[in-house]
Design a protein around this motif. Structure first.
Motif, PDB file in Angstrom:
ATOM      1  N   HIS A 199       0.859  -1.191   0.000  1.00 41.44           N
ATOM      2  CA  HIS A 199       0.000   0.000   0.000  1.00 41.44           C
ATOM      3  C   HIS A 199       0.889   1.233   0.000  1.00 41.44           C
ATOM      4  O   HIS A 199       1.770   1.365   0.850  1.00 41.44           O
ATOM      5  CB  HIS A 199      -0.926   0.032   1.215  1.00 41.44           C
ATOM      6  N   LEU A 200       0.660   2.121  -0.970  1.00 38.01           N
ATOM      7  CA  LEU A 200       1.450   3.331  -1.122  1.00 38.01           C
ATOM      8  C   LEU A 200       0.659   4.525  -0.604  1.00 38.01           C
ATOM      9  O   LEU A 200      -0.498   4.740  -1.007  1.00 38.01           O
ATOM     10  CB  LEU A 200       1.813   3.569  -2.594  1.00 38.01           C
ATOM     11  N   PHE A 201       1.286   5.295   0.293  1.00 38.61           N
ATOM     12  CA  PHE A 201       0.692   6.519   0.830  1.00 38.61           C
ATOM     13  C   PHE A 201       1.396   7.695   0.149  1.00 38.61           C
ATOM     14  O   PHE A 201       2.526   8.027   0.501  1.00 38.61           O
ATOM     15  CB  PHE A 201       0.906   6.614   2.343  1.00 38.61           C
ATOM     16  N   MET A 202       0.731   8.317  -0.817  1.00 40.11           N
ATOM     17  CA  MET A 202       1.390   9.364  -1.589  1.00 40.11           C
ATOM     18  C   MET A 202       0.982  10.754  -1.097  1.00 40.11           C
ATOM     19  O   MET A 202      -0.147  10.971  -0.652  1.00 40.11           O
ATOM     20  CB  MET A 202       1.041   9.220  -3.071  1.00 40.11           C
ATOM     21  N   GLN A 203       1.936  11.698  -1.183  1.00 37.41           N
ATOM     22  CA  GLN A 203       1.651  13.067  -0.776  1.00 37.41           C
ATOM     23  C   GLN A 203       0.684  13.726  -1.762  1.00 37.41           C
ATOM     24  O   GLN A 203       0.564  13.318  -2.916  1.00 37.41           O
ATOM     25  CB  GLN A 203       2.952  13.869  -0.729  1.00 37.41           C
ATOM     26  N   ARG A 204      -0.016  14.761  -1.298  1.00 45.86           N
ATOM     27  CA  ARG A 204      -0.902  15.519  -2.181  1.00 45.86           C
ATOM     28  C   ARG A 204      -0.073  16.364  -3.142  1.00 45.86           C
ATOM     29  O   ARG A 204       1.018  16.828  -2.803  1.00 45.86           O
ATOM     30  CB  ARG A 204      -1.829  16.421  -1.371  1.00 45.86           C
ATOM     31  N   SER A 205      -0.595  16.539  -4.344  1.00 49.12           N
ATOM     32  CA  SER A 205       0.109  17.346  -5.354  1.00 49.12           C
ATOM     33  C   SER A 205      -0.823  18.397  -5.928  1.00 49.12           C
ATOM     34  O   SER A 205      -2.026  18.150  -6.115  1.00 49.12           O
ATOM     35  CB  SER A 205       0.619  16.464  -6.499  1.00 49.12           C
ATOM     36  N   ASN A 206      -0.271  19.569  -6.210  1.00 48.95           N
ATOM     37  CA  ASN A 206      -1.010  20.642  -6.882  1.00 48.95           C
ATOM     38  C   ASN A 206      -0.763  20.534  -8.378  1.00 48.95           C
ATOM     39  O   ASN A 206       0.383  20.610  -8.831  1.00 48.95           O
ATOM     40  CB  ASN A 206      -0.582  22.012  -6.365  1.00 48.95           C
ATOM     41  N   ILE A 207      -1.833  20.350  -9.155  1.00 43.39           N
ATOM     42  CA  ILE A 207      -1.738  20.164 -10.596  1.00 43.39           C
ATOM     43  C   ILE A 207      -2.320  21.381 -11.297  1.00 43.39           C
ATOM     44  O   ILE A 207      -3.493  21.725 -11.088  1.00 43.39           O
ATOM     45  CB  ILE A 207      -2.496  18.895 -11.044  1.00 43.39           C
ATOM     46  N   SER A 208      -1.500  22.036 -12.103  1.00 45.01           N
ATOM     47  CA  SER A 208      -1.938  23.231 -12.822  1.00 45.01           C
ATOM     48  C   SER A 208      -2.367  22.868 -14.243  1.00 45.01           C
ATOM     49  O   SER A 208      -1.720  22.070 -14.914  1.00 45.01           O
ATOM     50  CB  SER A 208      -0.807  24.266 -12.878  1.00 45.01           C
ATOM     51  N   PHE A 209      -3.461  23.492 -14.695  1.00 42.65           N
ATOM     52  CA  PHE A 209      -3.971  23.328 -16.048  1.00 42.65           C
ATOM     53  C   PHE A 209      -3.990  24.698 -16.717  1.00 42.65           C
ATOM     54  O   PHE A 209      -3.623  25.710 -16.093  1.00 42.65           O
ATOM     55  CB  PHE A 209      -5.374  22.708 -16.003  1.00 42.65           C
ATOM     56  N   PRO A 210      -4.386  24.782 -17.997  1.00 39.27           N
ATOM     57  CA  PRO A 210      -4.517  26.110 -18.631  1.00 39.27           C
ATOM     58  C   PRO A 210      -5.350  27.054 -17.769  1.00 39.27           C
ATOM     59  O   PRO A 210      -6.227  26.616 -17.010  1.00 39.27           O
ATOM     60  CB  PRO A 210      -5.206  25.790 -19.959  1.00 39.27           C
ATOM     61  N   ALA A 211      -5.078  28.355 -17.891  1.00 37.61           N
ATOM     62  CA  ALA A 211      -5.673  29.363 -17.011  1.00 37.61           C
ATOM     63  C   ALA A 211      -7.183  29.238 -16.886  1.00 37.61           C
ATOM     64  O   ALA A 211      -7.755  29.440 -15.807  1.00 37.61           O
ATOM     65  CB  ALA A 211      -5.302  30.752 -17.514  1.00 37.61           C
ATOM     66  N   ALA A 212      -7.849  28.861 -17.954  1.00 38.28           N
ATOM     67  CA  ALA A 212      -9.305  28.758 -17.922  1.00 38.28           C
ATOM     68  C   ALA A 212      -9.793  27.641 -17.009  1.00 38.28           C
ATOM     69  O   ALA A 212     -10.924  27.680 -16.518  1.00 38.28           O
ATOM     70  CB  ALA A 212      -9.849  28.536 -19.333  1.00 38.28           C
TER      71      ALA A 212
END
Length: 239
Positions: A199-212
């Motif tokens: 079982h893998l416990f992964m950190q949260r990540s902020n994912i950016s998309f195009p400005a809209a």
């Protein structure tokens, strides 16, 4: 007097026959029960290399701008890879360290609860583990637990519900931890096979998309079940 002579003659005859009877017994071969040979004691110490394959699922929950929930989905699929490590055995206790790298094809998506016109999806295409092991050997059977660091490679995408067209896409590599357990059987001097759960416990990540589209904060956990085949270098038996 006659009885005494008969008794004396009988004793003399018995005494003469006794050495001959003893000689006959001495000449008979002794029957000794063979002691069964002890089963060899397997020594798990040494370097090993192997392959693994199986199934995994990645649980991904998206929050728009880290605040507004967009829902969760399971990305599931197959995986195949390899491992290399070293073990050393002290009495029945077995300790080790291992590195593992896998290709994966875990895919999944859900319609965004915040933006019903969009579908959000996650693909996990690779992962790696660096772990330490501790186990107990029942001769040719090894039971063990493991823990350490984990890394996953992920692709995030936003699609139109109406047309299926891709609106936005990004990827990241994230780090976390792993806990697992397994069982392995040595079936030839150098070969062993087993099964393992992680079982893998992964950190949260902020994912950016195009400005809209703005950005999402994605939480991820991963569950893995794999079969393993290892080749160990060196002598297979303890002293």
């Amino acid at each position: 007097m006659k009885k005494i002579l008969i008794l004396t003659a009988s004793i003399g005859a018995l005494g003469a026959a006794a050495p001959s009877f003893g000689t006959d017994l001495a000449g008979q071969p002794a029957k000794v029960k063979a002691v069964p040979a002890a089963a060899p004691i397997i020594d798990w110490s040494g370097y090993y290399i192997g392959v693994n394959g199986g199934w995994g699922t990645s649980r991904n929950c998206w929050d728009f701008n880290g605040v507004t929930p967009e829902g969760c989905h399971n990305s599931t699929g197959g995986t195949i890879g390899g491992q290399i490590g070293y073990r050393w055995q002290i009495f029945n206790m077995v300790y080790g360290i291992e590195g593992q790298g896998n290709w994966a094809d875990f895919n999944g998506s859900n319609v965004s609860t915040a933006f019903p016109a969009d579908t959000v999806g996650t693909t996990t295409d690779a992962f790696g583990l660096l772990t330490s092991h501790i186990g107990y050997a029942f001769n040719a059977v090894l039971l063990y637990g493991k823990g350490g660091a984990a890394v996953t490679s992920n692709i995030y995408h936003v699609n139109s519900v109406a047309t299926g067209a891709e609106i936005g896409k990004n990827n990241d590599v994230r780090w976390g931890g792993v806990l697992g357990a397994g069982a392995e059987v040595s079936f030839t001097p150098n070969w062993s096979a087993g099964v393992e759960y992680n079982h893998l416990f992964m950190q949260r990540s902020n994912i950016s998309f195009p400005a809209a589209l703005g950005a999402d904060r994605v939480h991820q956990d991963v569950d893995l079940i794999t079969a393993r085949l290892n080749y160990k270098f060196g002598s297979p038996f303890a002293k």
